[in-house]
Write an enzyme that holds these catalytic residues in place. Structure first.
Site, PDB file in Angstrom:
ATOM      1  N   ASP A  37       0.829  -1.255   0.089  1.00 46.36           N
ATOM      2  CA  ASP A  37      -0.050   0.114   0.009  1.00 46.36           C
ATOM      3  C   ASP A  37       0.876   1.135   0.028  1.00 46.36           C
ATOM      4  O   ASP A  37       2.141   1.156   0.326  1.00 46.36           O
ATOM      5  CB  ASP A  37      -0.844   0.076   1.264  1.00 46.36           C
ATOM      6  N   ASP A  60       3.151   1.769  -4.815  1.00 45.93           N
ATOM      7  CA  ASP A  60       2.504   2.706  -5.468  1.00 45.93           C
ATOM      8  C   ASP A  60       2.141   1.881  -6.711  1.00 45.93           C
ATOM      9  O   ASP A  60       2.740   1.832  -7.486  1.00 45.93           O
ATOM     10  CB  ASP A  60       3.030   4.202  -5.692  1.00 45.93           C
ATOM     11  N   VAL A  61       0.985   1.629  -7.031  1.00 47.73           N
ATOM     12  CA  VAL A  61       0.686   0.690  -8.018  1.00 47.73           C
ATOM     13  C   VAL A  61       0.831   1.500  -9.447  1.00 47.73           C
ATOM     14  O   VAL A  61       0.684   0.691 -10.566  1.00 47.73           O
ATOM     15  CB  VAL A  61      -0.743   0.159  -7.876  1.00 47.73           C
ATOM     16  N   ASN A  87      -6.079  -5.225  -5.599  1.00 41.70           N
ATOM     17  CA  ASN A  87      -7.134  -4.667  -5.060  1.00 41.70           C
ATOM     18  C   ASN A  87      -7.370  -2.956  -4.895  1.00 41.70           C
ATOM     19  O   ASN A  87      -8.274  -2.378  -4.711  1.00 41.70           O
ATOM     20  CB  ASN A  87      -7.115  -5.221  -3.500  1.00 41.70           C
ATOM     21  N   TYR A 152     -14.636   5.639 -12.514  1.00 43.00           N
ATOM     22  CA  TYR A 152     -14.599   4.515 -11.986  1.00 43.00           C
ATOM     23  C   TYR A 152     -15.226   3.361 -12.468  1.00 43.00           C
ATOM     24  O   TYR A 152     -14.832   2.187 -12.756  1.00 43.00           O
ATOM     25  CB  TYR A 152     -15.333   4.595 -10.398  1.00 43.00           C
ATOM     26  N   LYS A 156     -13.365   0.118 -14.159  1.00 40.77           N
ATOM     27  CA  LYS A 156     -13.392  -1.287 -13.523  1.00 40.77           C
ATOM     28  C   LYS A 156     -14.033  -2.231 -14.525  1.00 40.77           C
ATOM     29  O   LYS A 156     -13.505  -3.409 -14.662  1.00 40.77           O
ATOM     30  CB  LYS A 156     -14.754  -1.242 -12.322  1.00 40.77           C
ATOM     31  N   VAL A 185     -19.832  -2.167  -0.234  1.00 42.83           N
ATOM     32  CA  VAL A 185     -18.833  -2.870   0.754  1.00 42.83           C
ATOM     33  C   VAL A 185     -18.979  -1.598   1.731  1.00 42.83           C
ATOM     34  O   VAL A 185     -18.397  -0.701   1.366  1.00 42.83           O
ATOM     35  CB  VAL A 185     -17.646  -3.676   0.581  1.00 42.83           C
ATOM     36  N   THR A 187     -16.772   0.315   3.670  1.00 41.77           N
ATOM     37  CA  THR A 187     -15.405   0.728   3.673  1.00 41.77           C
ATOM     38  C   THR A 187     -15.494   2.156   3.680  1.00 41.77           C
ATOM     39  O   THR A 187     -16.244   2.943   3.497  1.00 41.77           O
ATOM     40  CB  THR A 187     -14.627   0.202   2.793  1.00 41.77           C
TER      41      THR A 187
END
Length: 201
Positions: A37, A60-61, A87, A152, A156, A185, A187
């Protein structure tokens, strides 16, 4: 118990939410878990609380060089990678008019670009050590979009189709690739989205 005993698993976006709970669950089933992360304090704390063979790396993806270093670190420390869960993601709200191009690019870089880089370098490591499993976190909006999640939803959907391509490529190499499409979800990411609407339900 022990369904993934001694398997090596790396989860991105693992400091909080779905990523953290996935890391906890994999550890409960015996995996060696690497939490990755950009949230260093939260990620390190999560790894410490999971305990056992859990560890944390800053990743850092969106940065290709960071993925290269992460895969080198995993191979040097554990010898292989059996499970990769892509994720990490962001979900700022915005319809097609209110979404700026800068925000569009940011969402695409994290949600789609990060998954692409994870698959690219995850496949590279897995195929050297007999295969593995890649799990890409998509969303229900990849199948049924939302007017208030233009960037978004598109990001996705990209993950969904990239997953199919990687699965076809990876199959002969012993590498599975699947996408997961959850609904809402509870979060921190969902909390921020809910506050935009008068009726949170």
């Amino acid at each position: 118990m022990g369904r993934v005993q001694d398997k090596v698993a790396l989860i991105t976006g693992a400091a909080l939410g779905i990523g953290r709970r996935s890391a906890e669950r994999l550890a409960e089933e015996g995996a060696v878990v690497v939490l990755a992360d950009v949230l260093e304090e939260e990620g390190a704390q999560a790894a410490s609380e999971i305990g056992g063979q859990a560890s944390f790396i800053n990743l850092d993806v969106t940065q290709e060089s960071a993925w290269v270093r992460a895969m080198e670190w995993v191979e040097a420390n554990f010898g292989r990678l059996d499970v990769l869960m892509n994720n990490a993601g962001i979900s700022p709200a915005g319809d097609v008019e209110s979404t700026t191009y800068d925000l569009w690019q940011q969402v695409m870089n994290v949600n789609a670009g990060g998954v692409f880089l994870g698959c690219k370098y995850g496949v590279g490591l897995m195929k050297r050590h007999g295969g593995g499993s890649i799990i890409n976190m998509s969303s229900m909006v990849a199948i049924r979009s939302s007017a208030n999640l233009a960037a978004y939803s598109a990001s996705k959907a990209a993950v969904r189709l990239l997953t199919k391509s990687v699965a076809l490529y990876g199959g002969p190499l012993g590498i599975r690739c699947n996408s997961v499409h959850p609904g809402g979800v509870q979060t921190r990411m969902l909390d921020a989205f809910r506050k935009l609407f008068p009726d949170e339900e």
